[in-house]
Structure formats: structure tokens, C-alpha cells
Design an enzyme around this catalytic site. Structure first.
Site, PDB file in Angstrom:
ATOM      1  N   ASP A 116      30.806  31.652 -42.489  1.00 21.93           N
ATOM      2  CA  ASP A 116      31.340  32.632 -43.438  1.00 21.93           C
ATOM      3  C   ASP A 116      30.250  33.660 -43.758  1.00 21.93           C
ATOM      4  O   ASP A 116      29.367  33.893 -42.924  1.00 21.93           O
ATOM      5  CB  ASP A 116      31.816  31.872 -44.697  1.00 21.93           C
ATOM      6  CG  ASP A 116      33.005  32.545 -45.366  1.00 21.93           C
ATOM      7  OD1 ASP A 116      32.867  33.721 -45.745  1.00 21.93           O
ATOM      8  OD2 ASP A 116      34.067  31.914 -45.512  1.00 21.93           O
TER       9      ASP A 116
ATOM     10  N   HIS B  28      32.729  36.289 -50.434  1.00 24.10           N
ATOM     11  CA  HIS B  28      33.751  35.530 -49.695  1.00 24.10           C
ATOM     12  C   HIS B  28      33.288  34.102 -49.377  1.00 24.10           C
ATOM     13  O   HIS B  28      34.014  33.138 -49.587  1.00 24.10           O
ATOM     14  CB  HIS B  28      34.078  36.295 -48.412  1.00 24.10           C
ATOM     15  CG  HIS B  28      35.256  35.776 -47.639  1.00 24.10           C
ATOM     16  ND1 HIS B  28      35.138  34.753 -46.720  1.00 24.10           N
ATOM     17  CD2 HIS B  28      36.560  36.138 -47.632  1.00 24.10           C
ATOM     18  CE1 HIS B  28      36.334  34.516 -46.171  1.00 24.10           C
ATOM     19  NE2 HIS B  28      37.214  35.352 -46.715  1.00 24.10           N
TER      20      HIS B  28
ATOM     21  N   SER C 166      42.404  32.820 -46.067  1.00 21.16           N
ATOM     22  CA  SER C 166      40.996  32.439 -46.241  1.00 21.16           C
ATOM     23  C   SER C 166      40.819  31.451 -47.385  1.00 21.16           C
ATOM     24  O   SER C 166      39.922  30.631 -47.364  1.00 21.16           O
ATOM     25  CB  SER C 166      40.154  33.664 -46.601  1.00 21.16           C
ATOM     26  OG  SER C 166      39.645  34.284 -45.460  1.00 21.16           O
TER      27      SER C 166
END
Ligand SMILES: *[C@@H]1O[C@H](CO)[C@@H](O)[C@H](O)[C@H]1NC(C)=O
Ligand SMILES: *[C@@H]1O[C@H](CO)[C@@H](O)[C@H](O)[C@H]1NC(C)=O
Ligand SMILES: *[C@@H]1O[C@H](CO)[C@@H](O)[C@H](O)[C@H]1NC(C)=O
Ligand SMILES: *[C@@H]1O[C@H](CO)[C@@H](O)[C@H](O)[C@H]1NC(C)=O
Ligand SMILES: *[C@@H]1O[C@H](CO)[C@@H](O)[C@H](O)[C@H]1NC(C)=O
Length: 767
Positions: free
Chosen positions: A150, A222, A547
Site C-alpha cells: 500500500d 490510504h 479498498s
């Protein structure tokens, strides 16, 4: 001086244009993955040196003997889970390498996307509530290591505190790439975040540009968000901006260990970096890999897709890979299609961030928002199409496109903007356009109705079509329409839940229709979790996307792994799939946004994950790397050389029994070409009570009849395997795909596993 650089460049461009596309393609360099298959067993360090030497020789050969050029073009060496390298090459050199012995495939470096619906939008709320897994002994969780490929992680977040955690498991071989201790990039691991690595070469070669943190530190948010959903510690005072979603929050496996593999940077993630991350994760000893990213649809085949290849080798090394299906919404848009991955669709929870618009005629209309601005009095409200500026058409300004609004006319008003299927701007940036025009607020009518709550730069709210029509009809009914936008509130139980989110990518698989994808659904709408303070100073944030659904499943997979450490990746996957539910909390079939029709297995696979039931499935459908090779033999043309393109060893298809992709022991059954009758077998393994009896309960897809033999299976020991056949027969030719299910009900307490049956009538002449 013969010519200025500018002329030279112009000349070069001109001559290329004259010589045509072929030459241009050949002379342009780009990064390629040179994939050389499975790494042989043996000592790692000498192997890495040997491989690096071989790769150098190969690169030198295609650079006409220049070892300097070879070295300059080299980007990565892969040597742990699989071998190969990445290098900057022109097409001719790539072709030459592809022809060299030992090379199984060469493919260009492709950029992958993170799966937040709109990466700038900060959206609405809710993570798996506390106590979702009652009575579970969490003791062994601390021995489960989850790798996240990620954007890195913010290790100082309270979600990643190592308070009370025991020392790092001895078997851990990972690293903590600290970066400069005194620079903002500094990065330190702890007993919670036990590893951190970063992969910059592919990104830098393709894009260059300034890099905020050259370390595993997360600058985007994220990576911290996804890791905390799966394995974040309990945080007592989690909220969005101090007001929304206030309460305790935690990940699915709060005591599991985290290893961050930062392969994603400001604009995305490149294949060569992703493969390097897989390679290291396999070497380091992670148990599960979570990848909340993927290709745009339609996905390329398994041989040219870095995530397919990386995850194949992870699975072969006993590591489950959990991935997101994508945010494209449309039928057939699902990605991460390989059967060795667990692919996750996104759904809603029963919590939403709601904001009311009160119309001056006394009616209130509800929408979604993360906006907490307080407006004191109602404000003149007009359609943005009426304030178009200069050369912009009313249609363009109705979408509130950049510069399309006339400041004089918009000043101090609430604008009604629209958002349709083609809108690519994030909602937050649309609200910035509105703010720049001097407006006081905005009402966004979202024709896609995805119920995503997001941040606005001015008081704002998103409403669906029906609510939007009401507002528009009110505005048209009076000469001086006024509205007031109220701050958002956290609301429970507003709509039926769960539902499948409008943006969640759907099956059937565009690559192998015999394998149902996505596999399972989990919450992915308006999820509150940890964030990187480097991005707008927030410690927690609300995001939506597959996600966010993926790490919900990752967390539960970590719990299953902690309770059953010896299970294979496919066993864990089977437990999560076969215990999922297709009913919402009101016991009705789960609906799909935007129109609320009944969702099908193409929307949610086996259904919504049930974390408690996944921990005691009773039965699992087990699959081994050999089975995946047979699967590849079935889908690739049956010659000796193709299958090793992905397995990278000497696997051949000639000695394998002729089979179909439907033969894979998958926890769902899809028959995409049913002519008259077709029979599929599956093998189930008893992991419940040693002595137990299961009987088959069938719900046949409409227009078909289904026979299961045997209908009753008696197990006498733990781990015993039994095979059964499912015969499908067409009674009334169905139109398109039809859906049913097969359940096995055990005689012990509530042991029950279910698999979807998906059937399509054959329309072509294909056998
Ligand atoms: C490391 O960087 C972070 C983020 O800039 C900062 O909060 C922290 O204080 C730094 N730590 C050290 C030891 O410099
Ligand atoms: C904006 O509207 C005002 C008032 O109607 C008008 O005078 C002005 O020319 C417009 N400006 C633009 C850029 O369209
Ligand atoms: C206000 O206007 C809307 C839209 O025209 C209408 O549906 C609603 O009934 C009106 N409310 C009242 C109290 O008149
Ligand atoms: C594949 O076969 C070749 C020739 O038989 C042999 O040299 C090589 O070591 C084998 N590779 C693997 C990975 O088994
Ligand atoms: C289930 O059936 C088996 C026989 O197959 C029996 O031995 C066992 O006691 C039964 N279990 C329960 C909970 O009834």
C-alpha cells in the site's frame, strides 16, 4: 554550434514522426518485468548473488556488451518467492530478453490504482463494531503477521500502538527501513508495526518528481487506513473531525502484527515495485498479504499481471492474498480474478453520515455529508446551470466544472450542482470550484446514488435523484427559493443493511467465467479508520471503496489463521466464503445500490462475510498449488510450455488428466456454458466434530434441476475428505445467468456451509 537544443529536439521529433510508429516504439525505453519463474529451493544469500550475476549478464548482452549501460538500466532483482528482474529497456531489448533461455515472460511496467472511490474525497463512516467476534481467544493473533502492499503506514498513530504487545515473533525475517532518523521521513517500527520497507525504483523511473517521505512513512493516508481496518488497535476516542462517528474503533484482528510494504506513491503503484514487495513479503515470513489495489478493468491475463503472479507465488508459499474487486460498478468489471486470491466487493453498514436540507416551504430532505459547518439562516438557492460564466454552457456549469461559474451571480448563494456517470472530478474538488465562485454552499445531486459521504469546502450535502428532484421542484415553484444545510450527524439504521455499494465492481469474470468473482463482500462505504496526519492534519478519516472492504476480510482471515494456524490459504478463504450470508439484518435478500434490486452472486460472491461463523465453518474446500496448475492447464492452450509462464517451474500439462476450469475445488460453482446436463465435483474436508453427518440442501437455479450425490455424508474423523458430485440439468432454457445455492447442513449445533450455484445457458457452440 550546429544547432540549438530546441532545433535538435524538433528535428528528432520530426524524424520520428516520419519514420513511423514502429521505430518510435523501439527507441522509447520503459521499465519491463523479466519474469523467470519460481525460485529454486536452497540457501537464500548465495542464490541472490548468483541470480544477480546472471541477470547482469543477460542485461549486458542486450546492451551490446556494455556493463555500464546494463547497470544503469537495472531496477530490481527478484529472488525470494520467484526470480527475475526489472529493467529499463526498449522494445527490441525486451524481445531479445524474452527469447533467452530461462525467461518465462517479459511484460511492461503498468500502473495500478488504489481502490478508494475518489482518493481526494473524505467520506462517511463505520468500521466493524467492537465485539463483533465475541468469545474469541485472541491469544494467538500476536503470532499472525499481515503484510500490506500500500502507501506505507504512520507508525505513531494510536491504531498502531504496541502497548502491551509481546516481543516480535522469532521467525520474523523482515526489516525496518528507517530512513533518516532526523528527517521528516524517519520511520521506526515497534512491536505492532514490525516491518516497513519501501519500493521507489519503478515509480521514480516512470514518473520522477518530488517524493514526500523516502521511507515506509505514509504521506497519503490510504495505507494507514487499510492497515488499521484489518489490524488496528482499539482506540477509545476515534472520530471524524471530533464530531462524527465518535466512539471506540478497532481493526478485525487488533493484536495481529503489521508489516508495511510501501509500493504505492502519490499517483499510484507500479508493477515492478509491487512485485518487489511480494518478493520480500514472501521472504520475510508474513502469513497474509492485503492488496487494496488493482488494475483497471478489463484485467490483462494472468501471465502479464504482476498481482496475479506475485499472489500465485505467495499462495504457493502458504500465504493468503486478499484483494479488492475494484470500484468500477459495472457488470463484468471485477478485477483481481485469479482463483488463488480472495477478492472482495464493498457493501454498506447500518451507520451513515446524514445531513438535512431544509427547504423554506417547511419540507426537509435528507442526504449524505461529512460537512460540519453551521449555517445560521436559509440562503437563496439556485441551479448552477443558471450561473454559467462566459463561454460555458448551462450544462457544463450544472456540473460545476472548473471556471464554469459566474462569480457575480453565484456569490452568497447555495448552488445545486449535478454529478453523473461521466463525472471524474472528486466531490471535494467540485466544492472548491463552488467556493472559489463565492457561493455559500452546495447541494450535489448524485445520479449514481452511491451514498458516499464526503468532505466539502463549503457547507454541502450529496442527495440522490429522488431527493434531488424534490429540491429542484421546490426551487422552480417559487421566485425566491431558500434552503438551509444542516451539519452532518451520525445516524444508525436509516436504510436496510447491508447493501452492495453502487461503485463495487461486479462479475462475471472477464477472464475465466468458470470462477465466480468477487468472492465475498464486506463493509466498504463510509469507513472511519486511521489516517496520516501528513495529509490535512487529521488522525482519522472516513473513506469509501473496495479498498476499505478488502482489509475487513484481511482482519478476519488473520483471526481464522490465529485459530487454525495449519490451514492452507484456500482453507481460510473457504471458511470465509461458505459462511457468508446473503440476507440483510431484516432477513431479506441483500439489495444492491443504486436501485435497490436484489443483489446476486455477481455483486457479492458468496455473500456478506460473517466473522463469527467464519471461525467455525465445520467444512472447508481445500485447494493446493498443484490444483492451480491444473486449472492453468485447463484455461491455457494445452501445450507443454504455457503453464510454466506463471508457475515458473517445469510444470507441464501433458501428464495432467484432461479437465475443465470448473473442476477446481472452489467454494462456489459456476457453469458458464450449460447445454443440457453438466456435472461438477467438489471435495470437502471435515474440520468440525470428528463424527458428524451433513446433508445437502439445494436451491436450484430457475429453469434447472440439480442432483447432489451422495446427498448425505458421514464423517468419522477430523481432516477426513469426501467427494460429491453436483449434476445440473436444463429444464426450461434460462435466459442469461441464473442463480441458486447448495448448502450442507451438519447435525452438530449450527454447522452449515453454502456455495452459490451460477449457471448460464450455452448460447455458442462451445463445449
Ligand atoms: C519523525 O517524523 C514524524 C513526522 O514528520 C514526526 O512527527 C516525528 O517527531 C519524527 N521523529 C523524530 C525522532 O524525528
Ligand atoms: C457574470 O454575470 C454578470 C451579471 O450578469 C455579467 O455582467 C458578467 O459579464 C458575467 N461574467 C462572465 C465572466 O460571464
Ligand atoms: C415543498 O416543496 C416540495 C417540492 O415542490 C414539495 O414536495 C413539498 O410538499 C412542499 N412542502 C410543503 C410543506 O408545501
Ligand atoms: C527444469 O528442467 C531442466 C531440464 O530438464 C533442468 O535443467 C532444470 O533444473 C529444471 N528446473 C526446475 C526448476 O526444476
Ligand atoms: C452427528 O451424527 C454422528 C453420526 O454420523 C453422531 O456420531 C454424532 O453424535 C451426531 N452429533 C450430534 C451433535 O448430534
Amino acid at each position: 554550434m550546429a544547432s540549438s537544443p530546441r532545433t535538435a529536439m524538433f528535428f528528432l521529433a520530426l524524424s520520428l514522426a516520419l519514420l513511423g510508429d514502429d521505430l518510435r516504439r523501439c527507441s522509447a525505453s520503459q521499465v519491463y518485468v523479466v519474469y523467470m519463474g519460481k525460485a529454486p529451493q536452497g540457501d537464500r544469500a548465495p542464490r541472490r548473488r548468483r541470480h544477480a550475476g546472471l541477470h547482469r549478464q543477460m542485461l549486458t548482452a542486450v546492451h551490446d556488451g556494455s556493463s555500464e549501460k546494463a547497470q544503469a538500466s537495472h531496477v530490481y532483482t527478484y529472488s525470494a518467492g520467484f526470480q527475475g528482474f526489472a529493467a529499463k529497456l526498449n522494445e527490441k531489448q525486451a524481445i531479445r530478453l524474452a527469447e533467452m533461455p530461462g525467461v518465462v515472460s517479459v511484460f511492461p511496467n503498468t500502473k495500478r490504482r488504489l481502490r478508494t472511490t475518489h482518493s481526494w474525497d473524505f467520506m462517511g463512516l463505520s468500521t466493524s463494531a467492537e465485539g463483533q467476534v465475541p468469545g474469541l481467544s485472541t491469544e494467538n493473533q500476536e503470532n499472525v503477521i499481515v503484510g500490506f502492499i500500500d502507501t506505507g503506514i504512520w507508525p505513531e498513530s494510536p491504531s498502531f500502538s504496541d502497548h502491551g504487545m509481546p516481543p516480535v515473533p522469532k521467525r520474523w525475517r523482515g526489516q525496518c527501513q528507517g530512513g533518516d532518523a532526523n528527517s521528516p521521513s524517519n520511520f521506526t517500527c515497534n512491536r505492532k508495526v514490525i516491518g516497513g520497507r519501501y519500493y521507489l525504483s519503478g515509480y521514480q523511473t516512470e514518473e520522477g518528481g518530488a517524493i514526500k517521505f523516502v521511507s515506509p512513512r505514509d504521506s497519503s493516508g490510504h495505507g494507514s487506513h487499510t492497515a488499521s481496518i484489518a489490524a488496528g488497535r482499539f482506540v477509545r476516542d476515534m472520530s471524524y473531525g471530533g464530531g462524527l462517528g465518535t466512539g471506540g474503533g478497532r481493526g478485525g484482528a487488533p493484536m495481529a502484527r503489521i508489516a508495511a510494504y510501501k509500493a504505492c506513491w502519490e499517483t499510484g503503484c507500479y508493477d515492478v515495485d509491487i512485485l518487489a514487495a511480494f518478493d520480500d513479503a514472501i521472504r520475510d515470513g508474513v502469513d497474509i498479504i492485503s492488496v487494496s489495489l488493482g488494475p483497471d478493468y478489463p484485467q490483462g491475463d494472468y501471465l502479464s499481471d504482476a498481482i496475479s503472479i506475485g499472489s500465485f507465488h505467495a499462495t504457493s508459499n502458504g500465504i493468503l492474498v486478499v484483494s479488492s474487486a475494484g470500484n468500477a460498478g459495472r457488470q463484468g468489471s471485477a478485477t483481481n480474478l485469479a482463483p488463488w486470491m480472495l477478492t472482495v466487493a464493498a457493501g454498506t453498514t447500518d451507520r451513515s453520515f446524514s445531513s438535512y436540507v431544509s427547504l423554506a416551504n417547511g419540507t426537509s430532505v435528507m442526504g449524505e455529508s461529512l460537512s460540519t459547518y453551521r449555517m445560521e439562516t436559509p440562503v437563496r438557492t439556485i441551479a448552477a446551470s443558471e450561473v454559467n460564466a462566459g463561454y460555458f454552457t448551462p450544462y457544463q456549469s450544472s456540473l460545476c466544472l472548473d471556471s464554469s461559474l459566474n462569480r457575480t451571480k453565484a456569490k452568497g448563494k447555495i448552488l445545486i450542482c449535478r454529478r453523473n456517470q461521466g463525472s471524474s472530478e472528486s466531490r471535494l474538488s467540485t466544492s472548491m470550484v463552488v467556493k472559489e465562485a463565492g457561493a455559500a454552499g452546495m447541494i450535489l445531486i448524485d445520479e449514481m446514488e452511491d451514498h458516499v459521504a464526503n468532505r466539502f469546502a463549503v457547507p454541502g450535502v450529496t442527495v440522490g435523484k429522488a431527493m434531488g428532484d424534490k429540491i429542484v421542484s421546490y426551487v422552480k415553484s417559487t421566485r425566491r427559493a431558500c434552503t438551509l444545510i444542516l451539519p452532518a450527524k451520525t445516524v444508525l439504521g436509516l436504510r436496510d443493511a447491508p447493501r452492495v455499494a453502487a461503485f463495487s465492481s461486479r462479475g462475471p469474470s472477464s477472464l475465466t467465467p468458470e470462477i465466480l468473482k468477487p468472492d465475498v463482500a464486506a463493509p466498504g462505504l463510509n469507513i472511519l479508520a486511521a489516517w496520516s496526519p501528513a495529509k490535512n492534519g487529521m488522525r482519522f478519516n472516513v473513506l469509501s471503496g473496495t479498498s476499505m472492504a478488502c482489509p475487513h476480510v484481511t482482519g478476519i482471515a488473520a483471526l481464522v489463521k490465529s485459530v487454525y494456524p495449519s490451514w492452507s490459504p484456500s482453507g481460510i478463504k473457504s471458511a470465509i466464503m461458505t459462511t457468508a450470508t446473503v440476507l440483510d439484518t431484516k432477513r431479506k435478500t441483500i439489495a444492491r445500490d443504486p436501485n435497490g434490486g436484489a443483489a446476486t452472486p455477481f455483486d457479492f460472491g458468496s455473500g456478506f462475510m460473517d466473522p463469527v461463523k467464519a471461525l467455525s465453518p465445520g467444512i472447508i474446500f481445500d485447494t493446493h498449488p498443484e490444483d492451480y496448475k491444473s486449472f492453468l492447464c485447463a484455461i491455457i492452450s494445452r501445450d507443454d510450455h504455457s503453464v510454466h509462464l506463471i508457475t515458473g517451474d517445469n510444470s507441464s500439462c501433458t501428464h495432467r488428466a484432461s479437465s475443465s476450469a470448473t473442476a477446481l475445488n472452489y467454494p462456489s460453482i459456476t457453469v458458464p456454458y450449460l447445454k443440457q446436463s453438466y456435472s461438477v465435483t467438489r471435495t470437502m474436508t471435515n474440520v468440525g466434530n470428528p463424527r458428524s453427518t451433513y446433508h445437502a440442501v439445494v436451491s436450484a437455479p430457475p429453469g434447472t434441476s440439480v442432483r447432489v450425490t451422495p446427498e448425505v455424508i458421514n464423517f468419522k474423523s477430523y481432516g477426513e475428505k469426501r467427494m460429491f458430485a453436483v449434476s445440473l440439468h436444463v429444464d426450461v432454457p434460462p435466459r442469461g445467468y441464473v442463480f441458486g445455492s447448495l448448502s450442507w447442513h451438519g447435525n452438530g449445533s449450527d454447522a452449515r456451509v453454502t456455495m452459490p450455484l451460477v449457471v448460464k445457458l450455452q448460447t455458442s457452440g462451445k463445449a
